[in-house]
Design a protein around this motif. Structure first.
Motif, PDB file in Angstrom:
ATOM      1  N   THR A  43      19.488 -26.436 -16.000  1.00 15.56           N
ATOM      2  CA  THR A  43      19.968 -25.475 -16.600  1.00 15.56           C
ATOM      3  C   THR A  43      20.248 -24.570 -15.578  1.00 15.56           C
ATOM      4  OG1 THR A  43      18.847 -26.069 -18.986  1.00 15.56           O
ATOM      5  CG2 THR A  43      19.989 -23.642 -18.225  1.00 15.56           C
ATOM      6  N   GLU A  44      21.519 -23.994 -14.872  1.00 17.12           N
ATOM      7  CA  GLU A  44      22.768 -23.528 -14.149  1.00 17.12           C
ATOM      8  C   GLU A  44      23.009 -22.124 -15.173  1.00 17.12           C
ATOM      9  OE1 GLU A  44      24.703 -22.112 -12.563  1.00 17.12           O
ATOM     10  OE2 GLU A  44      23.418 -22.286 -10.427  1.00 17.12           O
ATOM     11  N   HIS A  45      23.266 -20.609 -15.178  1.00 22.06           N
ATOM     12  CA  HIS A  45      23.649 -20.591 -15.851  1.00 22.06           C
ATOM     13  C   HIS A  45      25.059 -20.078 -15.962  1.00 22.06           C
ATOM     14  CE1 HIS A  45      20.192 -19.567 -18.854  1.00 22.06           C
ATOM     15  NE2 HIS A  45      19.426 -19.728 -17.664  1.00 22.06           N
ATOM     16  N   GLU A 124      15.766 -23.821 -13.822  1.00 24.12           N
ATOM     17  CA  GLU A 124      16.305 -23.161 -14.617  1.00 24.12           C
ATOM     18  C   GLU A 124      17.190 -22.333 -13.639  1.00 24.12           C
ATOM     19  OE1 GLU A 124      17.132 -19.852 -17.968  1.00 24.12           O
ATOM     20  OE2 GLU A 124      15.538 -21.026 -18.281  1.00 24.12           O
ATOM     21  N   CYS A 126      18.661 -18.518 -12.125  1.00 25.66           N
ATOM     22  CA  CYS A 126      18.687 -17.323 -13.533  1.00 25.66           C
ATOM     23  C   CYS A 126      19.120 -16.544 -12.255  1.00 25.66           C
ATOM     24  CB  CYS A 126      17.947 -16.683 -13.695  1.00 25.66           C
ATOM     25  SG  CYS A 126      17.388 -17.303 -15.114  1.00 25.66           S
ATOM     26  N   ASN A 128      23.488 -14.269 -10.981  1.00 25.43           N
ATOM     27  CA  ASN A 128      24.815 -13.525 -11.680  1.00 25.43           C
ATOM     28  C   ASN A 128      25.710 -13.761 -10.198  1.00 25.43           C
ATOM     29  OD1 ASN A 128      26.474 -12.234 -11.778  1.00 25.43           O
ATOM     30  ND2 ASN A 128      25.864 -10.690 -13.301  1.00 25.43           N
TER      31      ASN A 128
END
Length: 159
Positions: A43-45, A124, A126, A128
């Motif tokens: 999961t790579e946001h 994952e 996380c 921005n």
């Protein structure tokens, strides 16, 4: 007690770090995907969810192509033996293009779930990048950094 001891998790992270260091040194990120099980969920946001080792391999080669020698120094590590997980506080770092100044980077948290036999069943990331990456990459470019390939953001717009 969980499936894996702290020592097993530490060994797995050491192997993970060694493979990442080899990828950074060579600029070839192909081997990164081999850290994961065949059915990994990554999961790579900013970029999405990748299911399967080959999906991770395809994605990592593309996303790292402009910055093949980006490093990921770790600021802290937490081990969750009960769940076989490792959580890392790290930074995505580009070295100063002339080695005469500060590095360019931004913070990231990563959670790895260990599956045994040196492989992880999930990762994952996380952070921005929409907020943090433009300043870091922009500063690097202004200082003379040159991407190895055209930079494409997660929404397909070239920088």
């Amino acid at each position: 007690m969980g499936r894996f001891t702290r020592e097993e998790l530490q060994g797995a992270l050491s192997h993970y770090n060694s493979v990442v260091a080899t990828c950074v040194e060579s600029g070839d990120w192909t081997a990164f995907a081999d850290l994961f099980t065949e059915d990994v969920v990554y999961t790579e946001h900013a970029y999405g969810v990748f299911t399967g080792r080959e999906a991770v391999r395809s994605w990592i080669k593309e996303v790292m192509a402009p910055f093949p020698t980006m490093r990921f120094p770790q600021d802290w590590v937490a081990y969750d033996e009960e769940n076989g997980a490792i959580v890392l506080g790290l930074r995505n770092v580009l070295p100063h293009p002339t080695d005469a100044g500060a590095e360019f980077g931004f913070a990231n948290w990563t959670r790895l779930v260990y599956a045994g036999d040196g492989l992880f069943s999930s990762e994952e990331d996380c952070y921005n990048p929409a907020r943090d990456a433009p300043a870091a990459i922009g500063g690097w470019l202004e200082a003379g950094g040159k991407p190895a390939k055209e930079i494409v953001t997660h929404d397909e717009r070239a920088l």
